[in-house]
Design a protein around this motif. Structure first.
Motif, PDB file in Angstrom:
ATOM      1  N   VAL A  38      -5.696   1.113  -6.100  1.00  0.00           N
ATOM      2  CA  VAL A  38      -5.521   2.572  -6.008  1.00  0.00           C
ATOM      3  C   VAL A  38      -6.915   3.211  -6.009  1.00  0.00           C
ATOM      4  N   PRO A  39      -7.612   3.155  -4.883  1.00  0.00           N
ATOM      5  CA  PRO A  39      -9.001   3.650  -4.862  1.00  0.00           C
ATOM      6  C   PRO A  39      -9.120   5.153  -5.109  1.00  0.00           C
ATOM      7  N   GLY A  40      -8.067   5.907  -4.893  1.00  0.00           N
ATOM      8  CA  GLY A  40      -8.147   7.345  -5.085  1.00  0.00           C
ATOM      9  C   GLY A  40      -7.951   7.794  -6.509  1.00  0.00           C
ATOM     10  N   LEU A  83       1.962  -0.699  -7.297  1.00  0.00           N
ATOM     11  CA  LEU A  83       1.148   0.500  -7.458  1.00  0.00           C
ATOM     12  C   LEU A  83       0.418   0.868  -6.169  1.00  0.00           C
ATOM     13  N   GLU A  84       0.219  -0.122  -5.313  1.00  0.00           N
ATOM     14  CA  GLU A  84      -0.462   0.160  -4.045  1.00  0.00           C
ATOM     15  C   GLU A  84       0.368   1.093  -3.179  1.00  0.00           C
ATOM     16  N   THR A  85       1.690   0.981  -3.283  1.00  0.00           N
ATOM     17  CA  THR A  85       2.559   1.863  -2.506  1.00  0.00           C
ATOM     18  C   THR A  85       2.603   3.278  -3.085  1.00  0.00           C
ATOM     19  N   LEU A  86       2.171   3.426  -4.366  1.00  0.00           N
ATOM     20  CA  LEU A  86       2.165   4.740  -5.002  1.00  0.00           C
ATOM     21  C   LEU A  86       0.801   5.418  -4.920  1.00  0.00           C
ATOM     22  N   ALA A  87      -0.071   4.898  -4.064  1.00  0.00           N
ATOM     23  CA  ALA A  87      -1.421   5.459  -3.967  1.00  0.00           C
ATOM     24  C   ALA A  87      -1.419   6.957  -3.659  1.00  0.00           C
ATOM     25  N   PRO A  88      -0.565   7.463  -2.772  1.00  0.00           N
ATOM     26  CA  PRO A  88      -0.570   8.925  -2.529  1.00  0.00           C
ATOM     27  C   PRO A  88      -0.195   9.736  -3.770  1.00  0.00           C
TER      28      PRO A  88
END
Length: 458
Positions: A115-117, A79-84
């Protein structure tokens, strides 16, 4: 075409195609939502609910504003790679752990850090796949949620409400660990009643074992250890059942006398009394279970070898001596009364158990439920106590009833229910009942004194 496009609901996304993900998708479809699944293998992810669509995680995330994360924490790293793609999305974390304190932080807090955003909301983790698939019923109506964004929690709450659940907001994301611990609790409300049941059963079992089996072997040399399996158990079960039934109503009586003593209902009860009153339903259900065991063990008495042998032996002896046993009218009355009160008590027992079921109690008004659980409950306790008194009858007058100077088990079990019934009778006296009714309607003895002092000062 434009009108259809305008009214078509926005899709919801589910990451994970396991049992929980499929059940949640099916429930969302039945509630009118469009559902898309995000999967590592969109073309070979197994059977999905008809009407849904499977695509890659990236494409699924871009198609919906609300994403359900139905995967285990061990697989969160991608999921970190899907942050955008997840920027500004609402992520609903439904995961649970295998045991408490498995990780230093809650799964939802870990997801928020990855996913901070996104706006992470912890929800739906206390529901099983079966509940989601079959819809809310009885105790499975509540959805707990927590999160740092009020708008995100509102969006999740609206979805849960549309699915037919009741939403309980537990605050910020800091409460996520508490929500994740809920499914890991093993009968928290049953622990005290189970300990009481096990303790009473063990005590009376060994107490009667000493009085009946061991005493007979030591004093008379007779081995009646075969009575341990049925006879001894059938003495312990009704004793424990009656004591636990009386323990259901004893805290209410104590609370009533405490309110009379204080002259107000606005002071909290002691913590031990609060905990006791909160587990009354569990005490009653366990008492009903012991009553059922007593009934079943009683029904097999005529089939026991020991009983058939005794009946056959006494019959042959009477034939040899050319005698007949005289009919005792008093004994017949006592026997019929004993059986009748037992049947009536057990019937009311079952009625109390049925009305305690959520599906039944939800269909009753508060007055109806109170009448059954309180009025009929005390009537049940009265019949069961009378049943035990008739069982003992005049046995307590015989010296042989006190081997090694110990009291019979039925006498010990009569102490608590008798105390409860006597105290309840005192509360029903007009003077006591009027005072208690006034207090429960809001009358406060302290306020009355204060008002009197103020009028004297004026």
């Amino acid at each position: 075409m434009d009108w259809r496009a305008a009214t078509e609901p926005e899709p919801l996304c589910i990451f994970g195609t396991g049992d929980l993900g499929r059940s949640l998708g099916q429930r969302l479809l039945q509630s009118g939502y469009r559902v898309v699944y995000g999967s590592r293998k969109p073309h070979s992810c197994g059977p999905l609910p008809p009407g849904t669509q499977a695509m890659s995680h990236s494409a699924a995330a871009q198609s919906a504003a609300l994403v359900f994360i139905c995967i285990h924490r061990e697989h969160y790293n991608f999921l970190e790679t899907l942050a955008p793609q997840l920027q500004g999305k609402v992520l609903v974390d439904v995961s649970n752990n295998l045991k408490k304190n498995l990780y230093p932080e809650a799964n939802a807090e870990y997801l928020q850090r990855l996913v901070p955003g996104a706006h992470v909301v912890k929800a739906f983790n206390t529901l099983s796949a079966w509940t989601l698939q079959n819809g809310p019923s009885d105790a499975n109506r509540q959805v707990y949620l927590c999160g740092n964004s009020a708008e995100a929690k509102q969006a999740v709450a609206e979805t849960a409400t549309k699915l037919g659940f009741t939403v309980l907001d537990r605050g910020s994301l800091c409460a996520a660990r508490e929500l994740e611990d809920f499914p890991l609790q093993l009968f928290p409300e049953w622990r005290l009643p189970l300990r009481i049941a096990v303790g009473l059963t063990a005590f009376f079992y060994f107490y009667l074992l000493i009085r009946i089996v061991i005493y007979t072997y030591v004093q008379k040399g007779d081995d009646i250890s075969f009575r341990i399996m049925v006879s001894l158990a059938n003495k312990v079960f009704p004793i424990v059942s009656l004591i636990m039934l009386s323990l259901c109503y004893l805290p209410g009586v104590i609370a009533a006398f405490l309110q009379l003593y204080r002259g107000t209902k606005y002071r909290r009860f002691p913590d031990w009394l609060d905990r006791w009153m909160l587990c009354r339903k569990q005490l009653g259900l366990l008492a009903l279970a012991f009553a059922f065991l007593h009934v079943l063990y009683t029904l097999i008495i005529p089939q026991r070898y020991y009983v058939r042998n005794r009946i056959a032996g006494s019959t042959i002896l009477l034939i040899k001596e050319n005698k007949t046993s005289a009919f005792d009218s008093a004994l017949a009355w006592r026997s019929d009364s004993f059986l009748s009160t037992g049947i009536l008590g057990f019937g009311l027992y079952v009625l109390l158990g049925i009305t305690s079921l959520p599906s039944v109690s939800n269909a009753l008004s508060w007055r109806e439920f109170s009448f059954v659980q309180s009025k009929l409950g005390y009537l049940t306790l009265f019949f069961c106590t009378l049943h035990t008194y008739l069982y003992g009858w005049n046995k307590f007058l015989k010296p042989t009833s006190y081997p090694w100077y110990t009291l019979p088990g039925y006498l010990l079990c009569l102490i608590v229910p008798t105390v409860v019934l006597v105290l309840k009778f005192l509360l029903l006296l007009p003077c006591m009942d009027r005072s208690l009714t006034r207090i429960r309607q809001g009358w406060d003895r302290t306020n009355k004194v204060d008002d009197g002092e103020k009028s004297l000062l004026a």
